[in-house]
Scaffold this motif. Structure first.
Motif, PDB file in Angstrom:
ATOM      1  N   MET A   1       1.512  32.602  38.261  1.00  0.00           N
ATOM      2  CA  MET A   1       0.525  32.067  39.032  1.00  0.00           C
ATOM      3  C   MET A   1      -0.863  32.212  38.729  1.00  0.00           C
ATOM      4  SD  MET A   1      -0.295  32.618  43.142  1.00  0.00           S
ATOM      5  CE  MET A   1       0.031  34.435  43.056  1.00  0.00           C
ATOM      6  N   ILE A   2      -1.648  30.963  38.531  1.00  0.00           N
ATOM      7  CA  ILE A   2      -3.001  31.100  38.226  1.00  0.00           C
ATOM      8  C   ILE A   2      -3.779  31.614  39.501  1.00  0.00           C
ATOM      9  CG2 ILE A   2      -3.230  28.768  38.531  1.00  0.00           C
ATOM     10  CD1 ILE A   2      -4.754  30.113  35.443  1.00  0.00           C
ATOM     11  N   LEU A   3      -4.859  32.472  38.932  1.00  0.00           N
ATOM     12  CA  LEU A   3      -5.771  32.912  39.975  1.00  0.00           C
ATOM     13  C   LEU A   3      -7.075  32.583  39.982  1.00  0.00           C
ATOM     14  CD1 LEU A   3      -4.821  36.872  39.848  1.00  0.00           C
ATOM     15  CD2 LEU A   3      -3.978  35.139  41.413  1.00  0.00           C
ATOM     16  N   ASN A   4      -7.366  31.786  38.988  1.00  0.00           N
ATOM     17  CA  ASN A   4      -8.705  31.032  38.681  1.00  0.00           C
ATOM     18  C   ASN A   4      -9.518  30.672  40.002  1.00  0.00           C
ATOM     19  OD1 ASN A   4      -8.021  31.596  36.337  1.00  0.00           O
ATOM     20  ND2 ASN A   4      -8.915  29.875  35.420  1.00  0.00           N
ATOM     21  N   ASN A   5     -10.731  30.973  40.165  1.00  0.00           N
ATOM     22  CA  ASN A   5     -11.399  30.404  41.380  1.00  0.00           C
ATOM     23  C   ASN A   5     -10.813  31.083  42.744  1.00  0.00           C
ATOM     24  OD1 ASN A   5     -13.739  29.246  39.656  1.00  0.00           O
ATOM     25  ND2 ASN A   5     -11.968  27.338  39.441  1.00  0.00           N
ATOM     26  N   THR A   6     -10.507  31.965  42.859  1.00  0.00           N
ATOM     27  CA  THR A   6      -9.878  32.646  43.970  1.00  0.00           C
ATOM     28  C   THR A   6     -10.617  33.837  44.219  1.00  0.00           C
ATOM     29  OG1 THR A   6      -8.008  33.944  43.041  1.00  0.00           O
ATOM     30  CG2 THR A   6      -7.703  31.562  43.441  1.00  0.00           C
ATOM     31  N   TRP A  83     -10.834  37.841  29.510  1.00  0.00           N
ATOM     32  CA  TRP A  83     -12.094  37.987  30.138  1.00  0.00           C
ATOM     33  C   TRP A  83     -13.010  36.610  29.970  1.00  0.00           C
ATOM     34  CZ3 TRP A  83     -16.901  38.899  27.405  1.00  0.00           C
ATOM     35  CH2 TRP A  83     -18.153  39.366  28.291  1.00  0.00           C
ATOM     36  N   ASN A  84     -13.690  36.206  31.356  1.00  0.00           N
ATOM     37  CA  ASN A  84     -14.264  35.106  31.509  1.00  0.00           C
ATOM     38  C   ASN A  84     -13.485  33.854  31.364  1.00  0.00           C
ATOM     39  OD1 ASN A  84     -16.762  36.354  32.279  1.00  0.00           O
ATOM     40  ND2 ASN A  84     -17.537  36.579  30.261  1.00  0.00           N
ATOM     41  N   HIS A  85     -12.417  33.861  31.432  1.00  0.00           N
ATOM     42  CA  HIS A  85     -11.620  32.638  31.359  1.00  0.00           C
ATOM     43  C   HIS A  85     -10.294  32.852  32.312  1.00  0.00           C
ATOM     44  CE1 HIS A  85     -13.576  31.557  27.597  1.00  0.00           C
ATOM     45  NE2 HIS A  85     -13.521  32.739  27.188  1.00  0.00           N
ATOM     46  N   SER A  86      -9.054  32.656  32.117  1.00  0.00           N
ATOM     47  CA  SER A  86      -7.987  32.431  32.949  1.00  0.00           C
ATOM     48  C   SER A  86      -7.704  33.988  33.342  1.00  0.00           C
ATOM     49  CB  SER A  86      -6.831  32.030  32.150  1.00  0.00           C
ATOM     50  OG  SER A  86      -7.289  30.664  31.697  1.00  0.00           O
ATOM     51  N   ALA A  87      -6.945  33.935  34.463  1.00  0.00           N
ATOM     52  CA  ALA A  87      -6.342  35.041  35.151  1.00  0.00           C
ATOM     53  C   ALA A  87      -5.184  34.608  36.062  1.00  0.00           C
ATOM     54  CB  ALA A  87      -7.113  35.595  36.282  1.00  0.00           C
ATOM     55  N   PHE A  88      -4.212  35.289  35.525  1.00  0.00           N
ATOM     56  CA  PHE A  88      -2.850  35.122  36.033  1.00  0.00           C
ATOM     57  C   PHE A  88      -2.184  36.175  36.851  1.00  0.00           C
ATOM     58  CE2 PHE A  88      -3.185  32.462  32.497  1.00  0.00           C
ATOM     59  CZ  PHE A  88      -2.730  31.228  32.810  1.00  0.00           C
ATOM     60  N   LYS A  89      -1.254  36.158  37.793  1.00  0.00           N
ATOM     61  CA  LYS A  89      -0.368  37.065  38.479  1.00  0.00           C
ATOM     62  C   LYS A  89       1.044  36.725  37.916  1.00  0.00           C
ATOM     63  CE  LYS A  89      -1.007  38.745  42.645  1.00  0.00           C
ATOM     64  NZ  LYS A  89      -0.757  38.544  44.369  1.00  0.00           N
ATOM     65  N   GLU A  96       8.940  32.804  32.010  1.00  0.00           N
ATOM     66  CA  GLU A  96       8.572  31.374  32.234  1.00  0.00           C
ATOM     67  C   GLU A  96       7.016  31.627  33.040  1.00  0.00           C
ATOM     68  OE1 GLU A  96      11.258  29.354  34.498  1.00  0.00           O
ATOM     69  OE2 GLU A  96      12.895  29.111  32.972  1.00  0.00           O
ATOM     70  N   GLU A  97       6.788  32.710  33.475  1.00  0.00           N
ATOM     71  CA  GLU A  97       5.451  33.023  34.256  1.00  0.00           C
ATOM     72  C   GLU A  97       4.415  33.441  33.067  1.00  0.00           C
ATOM     73  OE1 GLU A  97       5.422  35.796  37.582  1.00  0.00           O
ATOM     74  OE2 GLU A  97       7.424  34.677  38.599  1.00  0.00           O
ATOM     75  N   MET A  98       5.023  33.649  31.904  1.00  0.00           N
ATOM     76  CA  MET A  98       4.100  34.142  30.828  1.00  0.00           C
ATOM     77  C   MET A  98       3.566  33.106  30.003  1.00  0.00           C
ATOM     78  SD  MET A  98       5.716  37.915  30.296  1.00  0.00           S
ATOM     79  CE  MET A  98       4.407  38.282  29.142  1.00  0.00           C
ATOM     80  N   THR A  99       3.280  31.891  30.477  1.00  0.00           N
ATOM     81  CA  THR A  99       2.622  30.616  29.920  1.00  0.00           C
ATOM     82  C   THR A  99       1.366  30.113  30.213  1.00  0.00           C
ATOM     83  OG1 THR A  99       4.147  29.123  31.329  1.00  0.00           O
ATOM     84  CG2 THR A  99       5.398  30.104  29.473  1.00  0.00           C
ATOM     85  N   SER A 100       0.829  29.250  29.292  1.00  0.00           N
ATOM     86  CA  SER A 100      -0.425  28.680  29.633  1.00  0.00           C
ATOM     87  C   SER A 100       0.070  27.489  30.406  1.00  0.00           C
ATOM     88  CB  SER A 100      -0.983  28.156  28.397  1.00  0.00           C
ATOM     89  OG  SER A 100      -1.412  29.159  27.595  1.00  0.00           O
ATOM     90  N   VAL A 101      -0.939  27.030  31.325  1.00  0.00           N
ATOM     91  CA  VAL A 101      -0.623  25.904  32.412  1.00  0.00           C
ATOM     92  C   VAL A 101      -2.026  25.010  32.153  1.00  0.00           C
ATOM     93  CG1 VAL A 101       0.577  27.262  33.905  1.00  0.00           C
ATOM     94  CG2 VAL A 101      -1.856  27.140  34.190  1.00  0.00           C
ATOM     95  N   LYS A 102      -1.942  23.813  32.573  1.00  0.00           N
ATOM     96  CA  LYS A 102      -2.761  22.631  32.567  1.00  0.00           C
ATOM     97  C   LYS A 102      -3.142  22.588  34.167  1.00  0.00           C
ATOM     98  CE  LYS A 102      -2.514  19.130  30.089  1.00  0.00           C
ATOM     99  NZ  LYS A 102      -2.395  18.245  29.119  1.00  0.00           N
ATOM    100  N   ILE A 103      -4.565  22.549  34.031  1.00  0.00           N
ATOM    101  CA  ILE A 103      -5.317  22.814  35.589  1.00  0.00           C
ATOM    102  C   ILE A 103      -5.929  21.404  35.905  1.00  0.00           C
ATOM    103  CG2 ILE A 103      -7.026  23.962  36.970  1.00  0.00           C
ATOM    104  CD1 ILE A 103      -4.494  25.666  36.080  1.00  0.00           C
TER     105      ILE A 103
END
Length: 173
Positions: A1-6, A83-89, A96-103
């Motif tokens: 799960m992406i955490l960016n901007n939360t 750092w200063n980029h993406s954050a995931f839980k 499968e949760e350890m992959t890059s995603v398109k936002i």
């Protein structure tokens, strides 16, 4: 799960700066323990130099460290931070949760961007893997070519594989 901007994204980074004493720097200062260090961890921790890893070690590193995260914490949820980029839980048991995603985000040219899931080898930026209770962590420093490990169970797991990865111990508990 992406955490960016939360709110959780802000919370996690605030804890990293406050609880781990994170001082980011683009300067390489060597492995001397007499210089300003990037972290000030008040819990037992170890530091390894990782600059001498073989190609085979690099090829196997992601699976080896993922297994250490699974075995090194009773907590199933972890943060993966670039750092200063993406954050995931994520749960390290679920690859499968350890992959890059398109936002999709219209603030970016083209209306989207890729949120990259960080690697365990810090190859250009700070990459952190910390369980959601902040009891265990794997902190990668790109310029110093180091990983800092905290949390006794995770420390024990990493010690089992450090020679296999060709890491050199800099600081023990």
């Amino acid at each position: 799960m992406i955490l960016n901007n939360t709110e959780e994204y802000d919370y996690v980074w605030d804890k990293i700066y406050a609880d781990l004493g994170f001082i980011p720097s683009c300067e390489y200062r060597g492995h001397s323990l007499n210089v300003i260090l990037p972290f000030s961890i008040n819990a037992p921790h170890i530091i390894y130099a990782i600059e001498n890893m073989s190609n085979s070690s690099l090829d196997n590193m992601d699976e080896i460290i993922r297994t250490c995260l699974i075995n090194g914490s009773i907590n199933d949820e972890w943060y993966a931070l670039d750092w200063n980029h993406s954050a995931f839980k994520f749960d390290p048991r679920n690859k499968e949760e350890m992959t890059s995603v398109k936002i999709i985000d219209n603030q970016y040219l083209g209306g989207e961007y890729n949120a990259y899931f960080p690697d365990f080898y810090p190859d250009g930026d700070y990459y952190f893997f910390i369980d959601t209770k902040f009891e265990n962590g794997y902190l990668g420093h790109p310029w110093r070519q180091e990983v800092w490990i905290f949390g006794q169970t995770l420390i024990d797991e990493i010690k089992k594989v450090s020679e296999l990865l060709n890491w050199r111990l800099i600081k023990d508990i």
